[in-house]
Design an enzyme around this catalytic site. Sequence first.
Site, mmCIF file in Angstrom:
data_model
loop_
_atom_site.group_PDB
_atom_site.id
_atom_site.type_symbol
_atom_site.label_atom_id
_atom_site.label_comp_id
_atom_site.label_asym_id
_atom_site.label_seq_id
_atom_site.Cartn_x
_atom_site.Cartn_y
_atom_site.Cartn_z
ATOM 1 N N LYS A 144 13.872 -5.719 -5.830
ATOM 2 C CA LYS A 144 13.546 -4.289 -5.721
ATOM 3 C C LYS A 144 13.394 -3.905 -4.242
ATOM 4 O O LYS A 144 13.348 -4.788 -3.367
ATOM 5 C CB LYS A 144 12.250 -4.003 -6.492
ATOM 6 C CG LYS A 144 11.045 -4.827 -6.043
ATOM 7 C CD LYS A 144 9.901 -4.703 -7.042
ATOM 8 C CE LYS A 144 8.747 -5.609 -6.686
ATOM 9 N NZ LYS A 144 7.698 -5.581 -7.721
ATOM 10 N N ARG A 161 -2.093 -0.937 -15.198
ATOM 11 C CA ARG A 161 -1.050 -0.124 -14.601
ATOM 12 C C ARG A 161 -0.105 0.223 -15.755
ATOM 13 O O ARG A 161 -0.454 1.061 -16.565
ATOM 14 C CB ARG A 161 -0.364 -0.925 -13.483
ATOM 15 C CG ARG A 161 -0.398 -0.252 -12.147
ATOM 16 C CD ARG A 161 0.075 -1.170 -11.030
ATOM 17 N NE ARG A 161 1.115 -2.108 -11.426
ATOM 18 C CZ ARG A 161 1.782 -2.888 -10.568
ATOM 19 N NH1 ARG A 161 1.527 -2.829 -9.270
ATOM 20 N NH2 ARG A 161 2.695 -3.724 -10.979
ATOM 21 N N TYR A 192 -0.671 5.495 24.395
ATOM 22 C CA TYR A 192 -1.284 6.682 23.782
ATOM 23 C C TYR A 192 -2.751 6.444 23.447
ATOM 24 O O TYR A 192 -3.124 5.379 22.933
ATOM 25 C CB TYR A 192 -0.563 7.024 22.486
ATOM 26 C CG TYR A 192 0.809 7.639 22.680
ATOM 27 C CD1 TYR A 192 0.970 8.831 23.360
ATOM 28 C CD2 TYR A 192 1.933 7.010 22.161
ATOM 29 C CE1 TYR A 192 2.235 9.405 23.520
ATOM 30 C CE2 TYR A 192 3.197 7.572 22.311
ATOM 31 C CZ TYR A 192 3.335 8.770 22.995
ATOM 32 O OH TYR A 192 4.585 9.318 23.142
ATOM 33 N N MET A 239 6.382 5.031 18.760
ATOM 34 C CA MET A 239 7.506 5.146 17.829
ATOM 35 C C MET A 239 8.604 4.132 18.138
ATOM 36 O O MET A 239 9.168 3.519 17.230
ATOM 37 C CB MET A 239 8.078 6.570 17.867
ATOM 38 C CG MET A 239 9.149 6.803 16.820
ATOM 39 S SD MET A 239 9.870 8.454 16.885
ATOM 40 C CE MET A 239 8.603 9.449 16.132
#
Length: 359
Positions: free
Chosen positions: A35, A130, A255, A303
């Site tokens: 998956k 679930r 940052y 990023m």
Amino acid sequence: MPRPIVASISISALQHNLAVARAHAPGARVWGVLKANGYGHGLERAMRGFAAADGLALIEPDYAVRLRELGWTKPILLLEGFFDADDLPVLAQHDIQFAVHCEEQIAQLEAFTAAASLHAHLKMNSGMNRLGFKPETYRAAYARLQKIPSVASITLMTHFANADDAGNPLLPLAEQVRRFQAGSEGLDGPRSLCNSAADLMHAELANDWVRPGVMLYGGTPGGGSAADFGLRAAMTLESRIIGIQQVPAGEAIGYGSRFVADKPMKIGVVACGYADGYPRHAPNGTPVLVDGVKTGTVGRVSMDMLTVDLTHIPDADVGSQVELWGSKLPIDEVAYAAGTIGYELMCALAPRVAVREVD
Ligand SMILES: *Cc1c(COP(=O)(O)O)cnc(C)c1O
């Protein structure tokens, strides 16, 4: 001229890890779980790596059809079943098996009157809460499925919450097994229980089918390191140093100025950021290898870049090789430092990262 970041995917590692899964469950057939784009490794590459599996299991119906188009002729299983009654003709056409976990799916199957030969995997909620039928409603669901002419077989299936932590007091593994056995006793059909953690650590639970996922990619499902289990990393994420800064004591990096140099430091800038799939929440000190030497991140991951301490690696320079995770730096070690699991890191590999296949 491409960016220097590359993910190398080892097909032989996929093959090796599949063999490990099989060796732990000698009598069972193996679903290779691919998956989420083969846990980030690529659907088609995972398919080739798992050529020796007895079937392939995934979540995405469109990718299941794609596997047929790619030439996979053995069984395919949708672990969450179909999402819409309109999917049924397509699944029938391509002989794609599916989980059945709720009344709505059974009703849709009852309403599907076309001639077909469908293979259902009736899912029990044995405590995970679930997907699936509670043990006390399981038999009735089975009986309904059995009456549907197009349903050719029913496999009995459940999923473990704590196979890597069998003694979990909230839901011990043995309690899930007990509920599954009580709810399915006497019902005809193959059994399918084990994920990677159960496959590796509870061979006694291996039944007709096992469903390993993360271990096939060389990640640990918990309960020990991948190396402890004899697994090999299938994905190695590498990049290079593209800049160096000499940072005086008292100055901050990146940052938010999250990291302040407490001494004069040599800082390397790596061409890898959160837009490549590296976790932005990685704290200072998350392990990184530079020219094979272990160091750690300093400052926020941005990023397209992250920064590492090179103060103790005098030879490191622009162009130095960086391993973010993989064959020499276990993905689980990086994940652990960043407060997540290897699964999340491998699945998050971004499409912009170049992929190279290696043996
Ligand atoms: C993802 C999944 C697996 C594989 O789990 P791993 O922990 O990766 O081995 C097995 N069964 C089901 C139902 C799944 O959704």
